[in-house]
Write an enzyme that holds these catalytic residues in place. Structure first.
Site, PDB file in Angstrom:
ATOM      1  N   TRP A  52      79.617  39.538  61.491  1.00 20.58           N
ATOM      2  CA  TRP A  52      78.208  39.511  61.880  1.00 20.58           C
ATOM      3  C   TRP A  52      78.111  39.650  63.393  1.00 20.58           C
ATOM      4  O   TRP A  52      78.458  40.751  63.877  1.00 20.58           O
ATOM      5  CB  TRP A  52      77.450  38.354  61.227  1.00 20.58           C
ATOM      6  CG  TRP A  52      77.873  36.941  61.486  1.00 20.58           C
ATOM      7  CD1 TRP A  52      77.203  36.012  62.237  1.00 20.58           C
ATOM      8  CD2 TRP A  52      79.021  36.256  60.943  1.00 20.58           C
ATOM      9  NE1 TRP A  52      77.869  34.811  62.201  1.00 20.58           N
ATOM     10  CE2 TRP A  52      78.981  34.934  61.417  1.00 20.58           C
ATOM     11  CE3 TRP A  52      80.084  36.624  60.136  1.00 20.58           C
ATOM     12  CZ2 TRP A  52      79.952  33.980  61.115  1.00 20.58           C
ATOM     13  CZ3 TRP A  52      81.047  35.684  59.818  1.00 20.58           C
ATOM     14  CH2 TRP A  52      80.969  34.383  60.309  1.00 20.58           C
ATOM     15  N   ASP A  53      77.745  38.633  64.175  1.00 20.95           N
ATOM     16  CA  ASP A  53      77.475  38.855  65.603  1.00 20.95           C
ATOM     17  C   ASP A  53      78.553  39.721  66.263  1.00 20.95           C
ATOM     18  O   ASP A  53      79.736  39.386  66.211  1.00 20.95           O
ATOM     19  CB  ASP A  53      77.419  37.526  66.352  1.00 20.95           C
ATOM     20  CG  ASP A  53      76.250  36.663  65.912  1.00 20.95           C
ATOM     21  OD1 ASP A  53      75.616  36.993  64.889  1.00 20.95           O
ATOM     22  OD2 ASP A  53      75.982  35.649  66.580  1.00 20.95           O
ATOM     23  N   ALA A 139      79.271  32.522  68.736  1.00 21.86           N
ATOM     24  CA  ALA A 139      79.099  33.704  69.582  1.00 21.86           C
ATOM     25  C   ALA A 139      79.225  33.428  71.081  1.00 21.86           C
ATOM     26  O   ALA A 139      79.069  32.305  71.552  1.00 21.86           O
ATOM     27  CB  ALA A 139      77.763  34.353  69.291  1.00 21.86           C
ATOM     28  N   ARG A 209      74.205  27.217  72.476  1.00 22.97           N
ATOM     29  CA  ARG A 209      75.285  28.171  72.196  1.00 22.97           C
ATOM     30  C   ARG A 209      75.027  29.544  72.829  1.00 22.97           C
ATOM     31  O   ARG A 209      74.040  29.765  73.493  1.00 22.97           O
ATOM     32  CB  ARG A 209      75.442  28.331  70.688  1.00 22.97           C
ATOM     33  CG  ARG A 209      74.171  28.703  69.936  1.00 22.97           C
ATOM     34  CD  ARG A 209      74.470  28.803  68.435  1.00 22.97           C
ATOM     35  NE  ARG A 209      73.323  29.230  67.665  1.00 22.97           N
ATOM     36  CZ  ARG A 209      72.542  28.413  66.961  1.00 22.97           C
ATOM     37  NH1 ARG A 209      72.762  27.117  66.952  1.00 22.97           N
ATOM     38  NH2 ARG A 209      71.520  28.894  66.273  1.00 22.97           N
ATOM     39  N   ASP A 210      75.950  30.456  72.556  1.00 25.33           N
ATOM     40  CA  ASP A 210      75.808  31.888  72.836  1.00 25.33           C
ATOM     41  C   ASP A 210      75.784  32.221  74.333  1.00 25.33           C
ATOM     42  O   ASP A 210      74.838  32.845  74.840  1.00 25.33           O
ATOM     43  CB  ASP A 210      74.549  32.461  72.143  1.00 25.33           C
ATOM     44  CG  ASP A 210      74.547  32.248  70.644  1.00 25.33           C
ATOM     45  OD1 ASP A 210      75.594  31.863  70.095  1.00 25.33           O
ATOM     46  OD2 ASP A 210      73.494  32.449  70.011  1.00 25.33           O
ATOM     47  N   GLU A 294      68.079  33.058  70.162  1.00 34.28           N
ATOM     48  CA  GLU A 294      69.536  33.130  70.109  1.00 34.28           C
ATOM     49  C   GLU A 294      70.063  34.300  70.932  1.00 34.28           C
ATOM     50  O   GLU A 294      69.368  35.275  71.205  1.00 34.28           O
ATOM     51  CB  GLU A 294      69.980  33.322  68.654  1.00 34.28           C
ATOM     52  CG  GLU A 294      69.430  32.259  67.711  1.00 34.28           C
ATOM     53  CD  GLU A 294      70.105  32.288  66.348  1.00 34.28           C
ATOM     54  OE1 GLU A 294      70.956  31.421  66.132  1.00 34.28           O
ATOM     55  OE2 GLU A 294      69.801  33.175  65.540  1.00 34.28           O
TER      56      GLU A 294
HETATM   57  C1  FRU Z   1      73.326  34.485  65.451  1.00 36.01           C
HETATM   58  C2  FRU Z   1      74.024  33.159  65.383  1.00 36.01           C
HETATM   59  C3  FRU Z   1      74.451  32.704  66.752  1.00 36.01           C
HETATM   60  C4  FRU Z   1      75.598  31.783  66.461  1.00 36.01           C
HETATM   61  C5  FRU Z   1      76.218  32.422  65.234  1.00 36.01           C
HETATM   62  C6  FRU Z   1      76.706  31.445  64.215  1.00 36.01           C
HETATM   63  O1  FRU Z   1      73.517  35.286  64.334  1.00 36.01           O
HETATM   64  O2  FRU Z   1      73.201  32.198  64.765  1.00 36.01           O
HETATM   65  O3  FRU Z   1      73.412  32.089  67.486  1.00 36.01           O
HETATM   66  O4  FRU Z   1      76.461  31.724  67.559  1.00 36.01           O
HETATM   67  O5  FRU Z   1      75.241  33.247  64.652  1.00 36.01           O
HETATM   68  O6  FRU Z   1      77.274  32.092  63.122  1.00 36.01           O
END
Ligand code: FRU
Length: 424
Positions: A52-53, A139, A209-210, A294
């Site tokens: 995903w990310d 992420a 996060r992120d 996010e």
């Molecule tokens: C976005 C997210 C990020 C996080 C990750 C967790 O898709 O929610 O904010 O770091 O996915 O899986």
């Protein structure tokens, strides 16, 4: 810079507000801000893992960077379990939806490489098992530091807690591919403080996060964006005149919107290497509007600061709504004031007929927007879906002043480099 005293005390800046009035301007299915339909016949990157990310390797100024002609992306990744009894339904069939929905709890950082900016080949895990201090590797951002190939990976170490961390390693290339070496020692940088940024103790559903580090093109200093929630006990936030904005008669009722308290956080480095950080008040808050902003990131263009962040339908507050997708804000200087792009903030949302087709958009400085496929309906009623866990078609947008326009669609996972670094 002149300092002012406000909700966050005496600081150089006060956060800009994404107001309920701004969010009332969000409209799904405007073709200029809607991602083209993703076909249910999409190809998958891997039958063994979900991704995903997606975090393209870049330099500290935001340019997507290849090394010796190799493009590199990092992805949040989790094994698929088609044969695991735990993920079989009553009829013995693989319950891919449940497997996909559980992925966050076992997210690990992987990397992929490519000669063409697409057709990604799996490199493997970035850190060996046991290197990262927590269960989940969430992420962040990989930064190519120099022509020796040194890379600082900033990411989020989650469960227990949520800590912004970094780990240094190196990218090595051959004629045949790319490997990552090092990435053995994770350094914790900071956690939510409870004064500016909400902690787990204040709200079990907090977000912190992120990380997205960058050099400010104007002052040359090293900063970092991150996702947060505004500090305070859950339920204690006030949605007042400022957060509501200029709404029409009949739109003053804010319902339970005090529970939605997203913000885009910022920290400044005290050193050149980015090992020592000071959190500053958020750049942008969405109290009473949305609970998650996010993966915040910038595009610096035309002397302006274009701040992008992803958000969901389900995280909107009572009385406001919008599609899953990427939202944006623009300012003339780093600390704002920021105004929502397109009046509303919406830059690229999912079409209402396929509300979960993509997520985790990253707007690159060349106007290309990468995202992953979440789920796409396979029948007209939308009851049958196909899970993605793979790269979505890249979308091209044009950013003009305070507006953006969808202008192009490219291949799945197309992330071309903006510059190439020859390693020494
Ligand atoms: C976005 C997210 C990020 C996080 C990750 C967790 O898709 O929610 O904010 O770091 O996915 O899986």
């Amino acid at each position: 810079m002149k300092s002012t005293t406000g909700k966050f005390g005496k600081t150089p800046h006060q956060p800009s507000l994404w107001t309920r009035a701004d969010a009332l301007k969000v409209h799904a299915d405007d073709p200029t801000t809607t991602q083209p339909l993703v076909s249910a016949n999409f190809p998958v990157l891997s039958d063994d893992v979900f991704i995903w990310d997606t975090m393209p390797l870049r330099d500290i100024d935001g340019n997507i960077t290849s090394v010796d002609g190799w493009s590199v992306i990092f992805t949040l990744t989790a094994d698929r379990h088609p044969n695991d009894p735990q993920y079989l339904d009553q009829n013995g069939n693989y319950d891919v939806i449940r497997d996909w929905n559980d992925r966050h709890g076992r997210a690990k950082m992987y990397y992929w490489f490519s000669r063409t900016g697409k057709d990604w080949k799996l490199g493997g895990r970035v850190m060996a098992e046991g290197v990262s201090p927590t269960v989940r590797e969430w992420a962040g951002t990989p930064i190519l530091l120099n022509e020796q190939g040194d890379v600082d990976l900033y990411y989020t170490a989650v469960t227990p807690g949520a800590t912004i961390v970094k780990v240094r390693g190196r990218v090595v290339t051959t004629e045949h591919g790319v490997s990552l070496v090092g990435f053995e020692k994770v350094k914790p940088l900071f956690e939510a403080d409870g004064k500016m940024y909400q902690t787990e103790a204040q709200n079990a559903f907090w977000g912190f996060r992120d990380p997205w580090p960058f050099r400010d093109p104007k002052d040359g200093k090293l900063y970092m964006l991150f996702e947060g929630n505004v500090a305070g006990e859950r339920g204690s936030h006030k949605v007042g005149k400022a957060e509501i904005g200029d709404v029409p008669p009949g739109y003053e009722d804010v319902g339970n919107s005090r529970f939605q308290t997203a913000c885009v956080g910022i920290a400044v480095a005290r050193d050149e290497d980015g090992d020592d950080w000071e959190m500053l008040p958020p750049l942008l808050t969405a109290v009473g509007v949305n609970d998650q902003t996010e993966r915040p990131h910038f595009v610096f263009q035309d002397g302006k600061y274009y701040l992008f962040t992803i958000s969901h339908t389900f995280t909107y507050a009572d009385g406001v709504t919008g599609p899953d997708g990427v939202y944006g804000f623009v300012a003339d200087s780093l600390f704002g004031p920021y105004v929502p792009l397109n009046g509303s903030g919406l830059v690229l949302g999912n079409p209402s007929s396929q509300p979960f087709q993509t997520y985790s958009h990253c707007v690159m400085p060349n106007g290309l927007v990468t995202s992953f496929i979440d789920s796409v309906p396979t029948d007209d009623t939308g009851t049958q879906i196909r899970i993605g866990g793979t790269e979505a078609p890249t979308v091209g947008i044009k950013i003009k002043g305070q507006q953006t326009f969808v202008v192009a669609e490219y291949d799945y996972g197309y992330i071309p480099p903006m510059l190439d670094v020859t390693l020494k």
